[in-house]
Design an enzyme around this catalytic site. Structure first.
Site, mmCIF file in Angstrom:
data_model
loop_
_atom_site.group_PDB
_atom_site.id
_atom_site.type_symbol
_atom_site.label_atom_id
_atom_site.label_comp_id
_atom_site.label_asym_id
_atom_site.label_seq_id
_atom_site.Cartn_x
_atom_site.Cartn_y
_atom_site.Cartn_z
ATOM 1 N N ASP A 92 8.787 -9.936 7.322
ATOM 2 C CA ASP A 92 9.012 -8.801 8.215
ATOM 3 C C ASP A 92 10.476 -8.399 8.034
ATOM 4 O O ASP A 92 11.379 -9.114 8.478
ATOM 5 C CB ASP A 92 8.727 -9.239 9.656
ATOM 6 N N LYS B 87 15.147 7.810 10.506
ATOM 7 C CA LYS B 87 15.282 8.392 9.163
ATOM 8 C C LYS B 87 16.637 9.107 9.002
ATOM 9 O O LYS B 87 17.220 9.108 7.916
ATOM 10 C CB LYS B 87 14.120 9.350 8.873
ATOM 11 N N TYR C 176 11.210 7.973 15.185
ATOM 12 C CA TYR C 176 11.062 8.019 13.726
ATOM 13 C C TYR C 176 12.138 8.904 13.089
ATOM 14 O O TYR C 176 12.787 8.514 12.110
ATOM 15 C CB TYR C 176 9.663 8.545 13.399
ATOM 16 N N ARG D 110 0.848 -1.208 0.000
ATOM 17 C CA ARG D 110 0.000 0.000 0.000
ATOM 18 C C ARG D 110 0.880 1.254 0.000
ATOM 19 O O ARG D 110 2.113 1.174 0.053
ATOM 20 C CB ARG D 110 -0.918 -0.006 1.218
ATOM 21 N N SER E 197 4.369 -7.250 4.869
ATOM 22 C CA SER E 197 4.944 -7.498 6.202
ATOM 23 C C SER E 197 4.679 -8.888 6.761
ATOM 24 O O SER E 197 5.450 -9.371 7.579
ATOM 25 C CB SER E 197 4.445 -6.443 7.179
ATOM 26 N N ILE F 64 2.879 13.200 2.732
ATOM 27 C CA ILE F 64 2.274 12.488 1.606
ATOM 28 C C ILE F 64 0.983 11.816 2.077
ATOM 29 O O ILE F 64 0.949 11.220 3.170
ATOM 30 C CB ILE F 64 3.259 11.411 1.051
#
Ligand SMILES: NC(=O)c1ccc[n+]([C@@H]2O[C@H](COP(=O)([O-])OP(=O)(O)OC[C@H]3O[C@@H](n4cnc5c(N)ncnc54)[C@H](O)[C@@H]3O)[C@@H](O)[C@H]2O)c1
Length: 255
Positions: free
Chosen positions: A71, A167, A163, A20, A42, A196
């Site tokens: 995974d 990144k 997060y 997705r 996953s 997004i």
């Protein structure tokens, strides 16, 4: 020169977390451009939908496409994924490390588990897949590694310590891969999307979404397809001299 598909030397792309969102759009753009595609999802639960998507790609674009559940934060699962790629296509030309999750919270409230899980899925996964992919690409003397970072990895974001760290880590990993494998015609680049429209951002609290468009020069969220076009370009021969870069695609959000 754009990549011209040829059945004898058709290039193979693996996209992680491709069932997705941005990953799905990237897999679609690569299939359109003539790559054989491996759609990673996953787990077994999402495999039927990923398989259906792969069949759709094969039918629409006339390319080989297959799905594999793994995974990518788990080393054994990554081994299984790469065995699947080797058995199915016998080569790998493009790796797109796209799988990612969020477990947001203020630093003071963030649990160790939430920190570790985000690092494992967003960062360790790319280490596990890239070292497997680089081995294959070295032998082929050509390869493209494309990592989905985020502008948050560059500028940070309150409530996303795990997060943002993952990144930022992806960016360091990307630059190192670029240095280590450049001599073998393997490029590594990071894409840093802004905001997004996907399931990931749909989950954000109303408070965070309010006024978001005002912070974006183009005054709108990006579309997964817009990010996918950048990935498709980086995967192509047209991007042969671009490596170790972090390319923002954020509608001017980080200005
Ligand atoms: N949406 C945004 O605004 C945005 C901005 C910057 C960066 N990104 C990054 O882009 C990538 C795609 O995000 P998205 O918005 O499409 O999110 P999404 O939640 O719609 O899709 C993420 C995909 O990754 C898969 N995934 C999660 N954990 C996995 C695992 N352990 N193994 C394999 N697959 C796994 C999910 O099943 C899902 O298909 C992520 O890395 C994300 O951090 C997104």
């Amino acid at each position: 020169m754009p990549f011209v598909p040829d059945t004898d030397t058709r290039r193979v792309a693996l996209v992680t977390g491709a069932a997705r969102g941005i990953g799905r759009a990237v897999a679609t753009a690569l299939a359109r451009d003539g790559f054989a595609v491996v759609v990673n999802c996953s787990g077994e639960k999402s495999l039927p939908a990923a398989q259906e998507f792969a069949d759709e790609l094969a039918e629409t674009y006339g390319v080989p496409a297959a799905a594999c559940a793994a995974d990518v934060s788990d080393a054994d699962a990554v081994d299984t994924l790469f065995a699947f790629v080797a058995d199915t296509y016998g080569r790998l030309d493009v790796l797109v490390n796209n799988a990612g999750i969020t477990r947001d919270g203020s630093l003071l409230r963030m649990s160790e588990d939430d920190f570790d899980r985000v690092i494992a899925v967003n960062l360790k996964s790319a280490f596990l897949t890239s070292r497997r992919a680089a081995k294959i690409m070295m032998k082929q003397r050509w390869g493209r590694i494309i990592n989905m970072a985020s502008i948050v990895g560059v500028v940070g974001n309150a409530g996303q310590a795990n997060y943002a760290a993952s990144k930022a880590g992806i960016i360091g990993l990307t630059k190192t891969i670029a240095r280590e494998f450049g001599a073998r015609h393997i490029t590594a680049n990071a894409i840093a999307p802004g905001f997004i429209a996907t399931d990931m951002t749909a989950e954000l609290p109303e408070k965070m979404l309010a006024g978001m468009n005002d912070r974006i020069a183009l005054k709108r969220m990006g579309k997964p397809e817009e990010v996918a076009e950048l990935a498709a370009f980086l995967a192509s021969d047209r991007a042969a001299y671009i490596t170790g870069q972090v390319i923002g695609i954020d509608g001017g959000m980080s200005l």
